[in-house]
Write an enzyme that holds these catalytic residues in place. Structure first.
Site, PDB file in Angstrom:
ATOM      1  CG  ASP A 210       0.215   2.053  -6.803  1.00 46.75           C
ATOM      2  OD1 ASP A 210      -0.222   2.245  -5.652  1.00 46.75           O
ATOM      3  OD2 ASP A 210      -0.472   1.560  -7.724  1.00 46.75           O
ATOM      4  CD  GLU A 264       0.380   0.046  -2.460  1.00 51.15           C
ATOM      5  OE1 GLU A 264      -0.583   0.496  -1.835  1.00 51.15           O
ATOM      6  OE2 GLU A 264       0.389  -0.093  -3.697  1.00 51.15           O
TER       7      GLU A 264
END
Length: 572
Positions: A210, A264
């Site tokens: 993330d 990401e």
């Protein structure tokens, strides 16, 4: 493991050939009646996922969390959230997934933690705490009364909060309860890496990392340069030690194992991506970019219109700037974006919803890169009819409302019109398994709104109909697996300026596929490139008349609204 290179220079890897399916567990399936999805619920629905033919599951955060940001505020990295089950449930999920021939990757949120994590509790206790440097602290400006710089949180307000215990300020690029970890600290890095190794040792097949590009902060913490004040993500994603930090992570966590690292890439340019995922030298394997999925985003919550040539340009620029072999993902929806068919398709009628949903599946599964399917897109779930700010759950939406509406800067009507088009909450309504009032998601009260269209749009109805969106995905996934150009073929846009048709070629050696998609509500004429005249049809969805779908390709063909076609040819 890596295989022999293809004739056009790709090194074969399982994750390049795979199709991933994202599970957001809170809204997937509840088994104990508390209204919250859980890991036993994921296990109970594995056959639905496996039935599509996907190769791997990406499980969104399953860790203990206060849920300020729905699990992306982690309180304990080596745990399972109580509302999701126990560690034994996770172990069973991993075993059951692999028993069905699929792999499992998990989300790892290591740019920041929860402020309730034991590391931060100790870090904020005193300036001389052993964990003080696990996070980014600063005495502030003007005698400590002002934050260190003008950095903004992506969830609204300053990226700094002053802590009452010591009077110092801590950084949080997201919510104030999500303090940023300090990757400049060797001890912090090792603690992060140890947590990651815990899951690899259990047998997961890698991580989706993330906002991983934000882990390197600019030394000295200067104010934003003028060019980044309206797009700070590009500033934060270009820290000077990013490659160094990620290379160390790859070496010390993965240790040569055949596991995938999916970053990401919010704020990462295609040029930067080419370095991060370069075959053989990049610390990451592939990146989830936002250029396509956020093409209609002005800044933050604001919506802006776009054209089909705008969208096509993203993929052409990606090919040009990343080069042939730097791998990429194809991800047009996830837990952070509106529903796929509402965003890019046509939901004006049931027939067009089905046809455009299958067209979008065709796009995802034939573009160059590893496809990611988000839960519910395979049954054509649509955006929820949010009308009032009170109906939203997302911390990002609420923060934007505070910043813009409560300050009087923006009218409520304008804000709500834009937010409805862009909100993450559309993707978080419960999965619709059957036509019952709670969609088969729970026997209790759902934690979030069930869409009112559940009686029409649900997995039971979809699986029973061979012409459905679900079976369209299933056929397309099987076609991708059986067609080498659709995996490793080079990409070329053949009609970049056409306002209705998305037409592209995927070629590997003498074998090529032509993909033609009418992404409009009007008929459109395709002039066929000479090298594809006579090509054999592989797939046709929405062809009118249907008999044309089986004929070899002629020099010109009419495509109906939201019709999708694929042909294959071999030269020589």
């Amino acid at each position: 493991m890596a295989g022999d290179p293809t004739c056009n220079g790709h090194v074969r890897h399982w994750w390049k050939e795979a199709v991933f399916y994202q599970v957001w567990p809170r809204s997937f399936q509840d088994t104990n009646g508390d209204g919250i999805g859980d890991i036993p619920g994921v296990i109970a629905r594995l056959d639905h996922i496996a039935g599509l033919g996907v190769d791997a599951i990406w499980l969104s955060p399953h860790y203990d969390s206060p849920n300020v940001d729905n699990g992306y505020d982690v309180r304990d990295y080596v745990s399972v959230a109580a509302e999701f089950g126990m560690m034994a449930d996770f172990d069973r999920l991993l075993a059951e997934t692999k028993a069905r021939g699929m792999r499992l990757i998990v989300d790892m949120v290591v740019n920041h933690s929860s402020d309730e994590h034991a590391w931060f509790v100790e870090s904020r206790a005193a300036r001389d705490s052993d964990k003080r440097d696990f996070y980014v602290w600063h005495p502030g400006r003007e005698g400590g009364t002002k934050p260190p710089n003008d950095w903004r949180s992506f969830f609204g307000g300053s990226a700094w909060s002053r802590d009452a215990t010591t009077g110092d300020w801590y950084m949080h690029l997201f919510h104030e309860k999500q303090p940023d970890l300090n990757w400049e600290s060797a001890a912090a890095r090792e603690a992060i890496f140890e947590a990651m190794r815990f899951w690899l040792d259990k047998g997961v097949d890698g991580f989706r990392l993330d906002v991983i590009a934000f882990v390197s902060k600019e030394p000295g913490l200067p104010d934003y340069p003028p060019r980044h004040r309206k797009a700070p993500e590009y500033y934060h994603a270009d820290g000077p030690r990013l490659m160094e930090h990620l290379t160390r992570m790859r070496e010390e966590v993965y240790r040569g194992a055949d596991k995938v690292a999916v970053g990401e890439a919010f704020g990462v340019t295609f040029e930067q991506a080419a370095r991060l995922v370069a075959e053989g030298t990049g610390p990451l394997d592939m990146l989830i970019h936002f250029d396509a999925v956020r093409i209609d985003r002005a800044e933050g919550w604001r919506w802006k219109p776009f054209t089909l040539p705008d969208l096509k340009r993203v993929f052409s620029e990606q090919e040009r700037l990343m080069g042939r072999t730097a791998w990429r993902t194809i991800c047009l929806s996830n837990h952070d974006n509106p529903r796929l068919v509402s965003h890019f398709g046509d939901t004006s009628t049931p027939a067009l919803r089905r046809r455009s949903a299958i067209l979008l599946a065709t796009l995802i599964l034939t573009l160059k890169g590893t496809p990611f399917v988000y839960q519910g897109d395979e049954i054509g779930m649509t955006n929820y009819p949010f009308a009032r700010i009170e109906e939203y759950d997302d911390v990002e939406a609420k923060g934007a409302w505070t910043d813009h509406v409560e300050t009087g800067a923006v009218a409520a009507e304008e804000f709500l019109e834009n937010m409805w088009r862009t909100t993450r909450d559309h993707a978080r309504t419960p999965m619709q398994w059957d036509a019952s009032p709670t969609g088969g998601f729970t026997t209790g009260t759902p934690w979030f709104h069930v869409h009112p269209d559940v009686g029409v749009i649900n997995a039971a109805t979809e699986r029973a109909d061979e012409g459905s969106i679900y079976h369209g995905y299933r056929r397309l996934i099987a076609l991708r697996k059986a067609t080498p150009p659709l995996v490793y073929g080079d990409y070329a846009d053949l009609a970049p300026d056409d306002p209705r048709l998305f037409v592209f070629e995927r070629r590997i050696g003498e074998e090529a596929c032509l993909v033609a998609l009418n992404m409009s509500s009007e008929d459109a004429t395709l002039t066929v490139p000479e090298r594809f005249v006579g090509a054999a049809p592989l797939m046709a969805e929405g062809a009118e008349p249907a008999g044309d779908a089986a004929a070899p390709l002629g020099g010109e063909i009419m495509l109906a609204p939201w019709e999708s076609r694929i042909w294959r040819t071999t030269e020589g």
